[in-house]
Write a protein that holds these residues in place. Structure first.
Motif, PDB file in Angstrom:
ATOM      1  N   SER A  36       0.826  -1.198   0.000  1.00 30.85           N
ATOM      2  CA  SER A  36       0.000   0.000   0.000  1.00 30.85           C
ATOM      3  C   SER A  36       0.866   1.256   0.000  1.00 30.85           C
ATOM      4  O   SER A  36       0.665   2.174  -0.794  1.00 30.85           O
ATOM      5  CB  SER A  36      -0.917  -0.040   1.232  1.00 30.85           C
ATOM      6  N   LEU A  37       1.886   1.273   0.883  1.00 28.90           N
ATOM      7  CA  LEU A  37       2.789   2.423   0.956  1.00 28.90           C
ATOM      8  C   LEU A  37       3.454   2.683  -0.386  1.00 28.90           C
ATOM      9  O   LEU A  37       3.616   3.822  -0.809  1.00 28.90           O
ATOM     10  CB  LEU A  37       3.875   2.170   2.002  1.00 28.90           C
ATOM     11  N   SER A  38       3.836   1.592  -1.049  1.00 28.20           N
ATOM     12  CA  SER A  38       4.599   1.746  -2.284  1.00 28.20           C
ATOM     13  C   SER A  38       3.773   2.395  -3.383  1.00 28.20           C
ATOM     14  O   SER A  38       4.324   2.949  -4.320  1.00 28.20           O
ATOM     15  CB  SER A  38       5.132   0.397  -2.745  1.00 28.20           C
ATOM     16  N   PHE A  39       2.454   2.314  -3.265  1.00 25.20           N
ATOM     17  CA  PHE A  39       1.596   2.899  -4.303  1.00 25.20           C
ATOM     18  C   PHE A  39       1.089   4.292  -3.952  1.00 25.20           C
ATOM     19  O   PHE A  39       0.315   4.885  -4.682  1.00 25.20           O
ATOM     20  CB  PHE A  39       0.406   1.973  -4.603  1.00 25.20           C
ATOM     21  N   LYS A  40       1.513   4.803  -2.794  1.00 23.80           N
ATOM     22  CA  LYS A  40       1.069   6.146  -2.416  1.00 23.80           C
ATOM     23  C   LYS A  40       2.031   7.183  -2.974  1.00 23.80           C
ATOM     24  O   LYS A  40       3.233   6.926  -3.106  1.00 23.80           O
ATOM     25  CB  LYS A  40       1.037   6.264  -0.886  1.00 23.80           C
ATOM     26  N   SER A  41       1.489   8.353  -3.266  1.00 22.16           N
ATOM     27  CA  SER A  41       2.367   9.445  -3.706  1.00 22.16           C
ATOM     28  C   SER A  41       3.000  10.080  -2.477  1.00 22.16           C
ATOM     29  O   SER A  41       2.563   9.853  -1.347  1.00 22.16           O
ATOM     30  CB  SER A  41       1.562  10.479  -4.491  1.00 22.16           C
ATOM     31  N   LEU A  57       2.392   5.420  -9.404  1.00 23.89           N
ATOM     32  CA  LEU A  57       3.570   4.578  -9.639  1.00 23.89           C
ATOM     33  C   LEU A  57       4.843   5.389  -9.430  1.00 23.89           C
ATOM     34  O   LEU A  57       5.936   4.971  -9.779  1.00 23.89           O
ATOM     35  CB  LEU A  57       3.540   3.998 -11.048  1.00 23.89           C
ATOM     36  N   GLU A  58       4.654   6.556  -8.816  1.00 24.50           N
ATOM     37  CA  GLU A  58       5.750   7.501  -8.606  1.00 24.50           C
ATOM     38  C   GLU A  58       6.963   6.839  -7.957  1.00 24.50           C
ATOM     39  O   GLU A  58       8.097   6.966  -8.424  1.00 24.50           O
ATOM     40  CB  GLU A  58       5.217   8.623  -7.707  1.00 24.50           C
ATOM     41  N   ASN A  59       6.707   6.076  -6.895  1.00 19.51           N
ATOM     42  CA  ASN A  59       7.813   5.455  -6.155  1.00 19.51           C
ATOM     43  C   ASN A  59       8.590   4.475  -7.016  1.00 19.51           C
ATOM     44  O   ASN A  59       9.815   4.401  -6.933  1.00 19.51           O
ATOM     45  CB  ASN A  59       7.287   4.735  -4.915  1.00 19.51           C
ATOM     46  N   TYR A  60       7.830   3.697  -7.826  1.00 15.27           N
ATOM     47  CA  TYR A  60       8.500   2.718  -8.693  1.00 15.27           C
ATOM     48  C   TYR A  60       9.331   3.416  -9.747  1.00 15.27           C
ATOM     49  O   TYR A  60      10.453   3.013 -10.053  1.00 15.27           O
ATOM     50  CB  TYR A  60       7.462   1.780  -9.318  1.00 15.27           C
ATOM     51  N   ASN A  62      10.646   6.315  -9.401  1.00 13.18           N
ATOM     52  CA  ASN A  62      11.799   6.867  -8.691  1.00 13.18           C
ATOM     53  C   ASN A  62      12.932   5.862  -8.548  1.00 13.18           C
ATOM     54  O   ASN A  62      14.075   6.143  -8.890  1.00 13.18           O
ATOM     55  CB  ASN A  62      11.389   7.333  -7.288  1.00 13.18           C
ATOM     56  N   ILE A  63      12.598   4.683  -8.038  1.00 13.45           N
ATOM     57  CA  ILE A  63      13.703   3.760  -7.742  1.00 13.45           C
ATOM     58  C   ILE A  63      14.369   3.251  -9.011  1.00 13.45           C
ATOM     59  O   ILE A  63      15.562   2.953  -9.010  1.00 13.45           O
ATOM     60  CB  ILE A  63      13.264   2.566  -6.848  1.00 13.45           C
ATOM     61  N   PHE A  64      13.584   3.165 -10.095  1.00 15.83           N
ATOM     62  CA  PHE A  64      14.220   2.670 -11.325  1.00 15.83           C
ATOM     63  C   PHE A  64      14.862   3.789 -12.141  1.00 15.83           C
ATOM     64  O   PHE A  64      15.468   3.537 -13.170  1.00 15.83           O
ATOM     65  CB  PHE A  64      13.206   1.906 -12.186  1.00 15.83           C
ATOM     66  N   SER A  65      14.709   5.040 -11.664  1.00 15.50           N
ATOM     67  CA  SER A  65      15.249   6.148 -12.446  1.00 15.50           C
ATOM     68  C   SER A  65      16.752   6.305 -12.215  1.00 15.50           C
ATOM     69  O   SER A  65      17.459   6.848 -13.055  1.00 15.50           O
ATOM     70  CB  SER A  65      14.523   7.447 -12.088  1.00 15.50           C
TER      71      SER A  65
END
Lengths: 281, 394
Positions: A36-41, A57-60, A62-65
């Motif tokens: 749930s946390l991972s999908f929150k902005s 999907l902001e967090n995802y 971010n980490i792959f950027s």
């Protein structure tokens, strides 16, 4: 269950059902929370809602950027796979010898491997750090693979020798009588039967290597060999005041996926009773 | 096809235990030979030495005239059927039977042909694609046989192959093993602890005890002329009766009354330099209800009258059991046999006697009967070493 607890009454069934549900919920809530946390902005991160108000999907992204996470992911996969492969190959050989043969020093070997398995790893961190620095292994893949093999081997030997003991020895004698060399007997009769044991061991060893944090944080210093659990701890927000919790959650979800895939993939092969029918019964 | 020769073959384990002691045995080409004895007598060790699964400590093993002591099992060209069958669980019946051929790098067409032939002989054709776990005990046993016969080995070794089957199937398989062996004409060494299998299957039987061969001979010869107490007690079901007896001027005194030895027996006993105290052995079928025996025979045999303890009517005959008061015949051999049969913990004092009477006998359970026995069929044994004093190489 009916055999142990007597007759299976509806009340008992319900009791067990409720208990099982509670246990499953208890185990799954933290996982769901991370998802749930991972999908929150970043704005809604700390709003306290279990189900995100707005999915992002902001967090995802971010980490792959940055290379920080992707590089760590490659390191993790590479190190864990290599360590697992080596530990399983050597573990299979050693376990077979321990289960089947009488040789001088057998008890010593079993004792030493048990000792290694029980040894507090944290006490080895400083000496390993010094040794690896002087040998030029510090912050390299082999620098992590070697200690992983060291601690995974006892695990592999113990699990596998239990499996080998289950295989009736007469099968090997039969193979010999049928004209097989010891190598052929092992490859064509024993190895296929030990396969479920080998896969089980591979999963256990892989999870051990994949999850390790202690060695990974002590024996690495750069992206060159840093594994995911360590990289997670180095996550920072884009500014000093930003909370990286969202990114950490996303990364945690990502690194859980290989483990789940690994188990699902090999689960089919871990079929109990593969040896049934070999001998009477 | 080959003969197998064991020349003073000995097995001594590293801890000094002697499992097999100087076994001499010549197995002719195509012969069916049985190794029999109670558990721990060294019969399986002997078989494993022939197979090459255990090293030979001393002596020489020749197969087809060639010394094979140092050869690995795979180079001896012999097949083995295990007690547990040892089928490969991950292979189908077909793959199991083809395995020895595949290892021998036989081409596919030949493999197919040979497996098909073997499957037909053993009636396994419709099971070829099944896994061993889906087969019944008897089918598994046949697959194990099939795996042995596909590659026409020089010899078959069988280690109690029928002991995991239930009683009825065992009798069936016994006949088919025998038929199969005759059909293939392959030298076969068969290990069993069951004296019935030994009697019915073999051309010759080797009785072993404590790693030492007791006697080698055709089943009927072993039955008629056991070399010692052990063989006498082991071969035959129900077993031979043993009673302590005393030799006195050509007559034999025992709990079964006094009986004059026949000329044949007396000559043998004199030739054997018999002691005064002996153990008398009589097989159950050498007893008869005295009322049914002709007068001429009646006087030459022994007679005793006693209450029938249990009477079992088999239809064709009657088994009458007697419980006589008196000292049991004592010897190391008999004790070992009793221990092996598990009868040493059965409570009961005195001598129990099993007699087989004709079905016309009027014997009644609980009532006294007069029983006659054939004095010419009496066997006498030396209690000190178990030697048969009436043994002849007839």
């Amino acid at each position: 269950m009916a055999g142990i607890g007597g007759a299976e009454t509806p009340a008992k069934k319900w009791g067990w059902g409720v208990l099982n549900t509670v246990v499953v919920i208890y185990a799954l809530i933290p996982v769901l929370w991370i998802v749930s946390l991972s999908f929150k902005s970043s704005k809604t991160l700390s709003d306290g809602n279990f189900i995100p108000r707005e999915w992002s999907l902001e967090n995802y992204q971010n980490i792959f950027s940055t290379s920080e996470f992707t590089r760590a992911l490659i390191n993790s996969i590479g190190i864990a796979v290599i360590a697992t492969a080596i530990a399983v190959v050597f573990g299979t050989m050693a376990a077979y010898a321990i289960a089947r043969l009488e040789f001088p020093g057998k008890n010593l070997l079993v004792g030493v491997s048990l000792l290694i398995a029980m040894f507090p790893q944290v006490s080895l961190v400083s000496p390993l750090f010094e040794i690896e620095r002087s040998l030029g292994l510090f912050d390299t893949w082999p620098g992590l693979i070697l200690p992983y093999i060291t601690f995974a081997l006892p695990l592999a030997i113990y699990t596998l020798s239990a499996f080998f003991r289950e295989i009736p020895w007469e099968l090997e004698k039969a193979a010999k009588m049928d004209g097989a060399t010891p190598g052929q007997a092992f490859r064509r009769v024993i190895a296929p039967l030990a396969a479920p044991g080998v896969f089980t061991t591979a999963i256990l060893v892989f999870i051990f290597c994949w999850n390790d944090f202690l060695f990974a944080i002590s024996l690495t210093s750069t992206e060159q060999s840093r594994t995911v659990p360590v990289a997670l701890s180095f996550f920072t927000g884009s500014s000093q005041f930003e909370d990286p919790a969202g990114s950490i959650a996303a990364a945690a979800v990502v690194i859980t996926i290989p483990i789940i895939l690994f188990v699902l993939f090999f689960q089919r092969r871990i079929v109990a009773g593969l040896t049934s029918g070999a001998v009477k019964g | 096809m080959a003969e197998i020769v064991l020349d003073k073959v000995t097995k001594r384990y590293p801890d000094g235990a002697l499992a097999v002691q100087e076994v001499n045995l010549e197995i002719a080409d195509g012969e069916f030979i049985i190794l029999v004895g109670p558990s721990g007598c060294g019969k399986s060790t002997t078989l494993n030495m022939i197979a090459g699964l255990e090293d030979i400590t001393d002596g020489e093993l020749r197969i087809g005239g060639q010394r094979v002591n140092e050869k690995a099992p795979k180079d001896r060209d012999i097949a083995m059927v295990f007690q547990s069958y040892a089928l490969y669980p991950h292979m189908t019946v077909k793959e199991n039977m083809a395995f020895p051929l595949r290892l021998a790098k036989v081409d596919n067409a030949t493999v197919e042909k040979k497996v098909k032939e073997a499957a037909e002989i053993l009636d396994l054709t419709q099971h070829l694609d099944r896994k061993p776990s889906n087969l019944s005990g008897g089918q598994r046993q046949r697959v194990a046989m099939g795996r042995a016969i596909v590659r026409n080995p020089k010899a078959f070794l069988m280690d109690e192959p029928l002991s995991n089957l239930d009683a009825k199937l065992r009798v069936q398989m016994r006949t088919s093993v025998s038929r199969l062996q005759k059909q293939l004409g392959t030298t076969t060494v068969y290990v069993t602890h069951d004296q019935t299998e030994a009697m019915t299957l073999g051309d010759r039987v080797v009785v072993m005890r404590g790693g030492v061969v007791q006697q080698i001979g055709a089943p009927q010869f072993l039955y008629d002329q056991p070399a010692n107490l052990f063989v006498a007690g082991f071969i035959g079901s129900p077993a031979m009766n043993f009673v302590p007896a005393t030799l006195e001027n050509g007559s034999l005194r025992s709990i079964l009354g006094d009986v004059t030895l026949t000329d044949r027996v007396r000559q043998l006993v004199e030739g054997a330099d018999a002691p005064r105290e002996v153990i008398m052995g009589i097989r159950p079928e050498h007893f008869e209800d005295a009322a049914l025996v002709e007068a001429a025979a009646l006087s030459s045999g022994g007679k005793f009258t006693h209450q029938v303890d249990v009477l079992e009517s088999m239809g064709s005959d009657k088994y009458a059991y007697f419980n006589l008061t008196g000292e049991q015949a004592a010897s190391a051999e008999l004790q070992e046999l009793a221990a092996d049969a598990g009868s040493d913990d059965v409570p009961g004092d005195g001598i129990s006697l099993v007699t087989r009477l004709s079905s016309a006998s009027g014997a009644v359970e609980g009532a006294s009967s007069e029983i006659w026995f054939d004095a010419d069929k009496v066997q006498l044994f030396d209690p000190s070493n178990g030697r048969n004093l009436t043994y002849t190489e007839r």
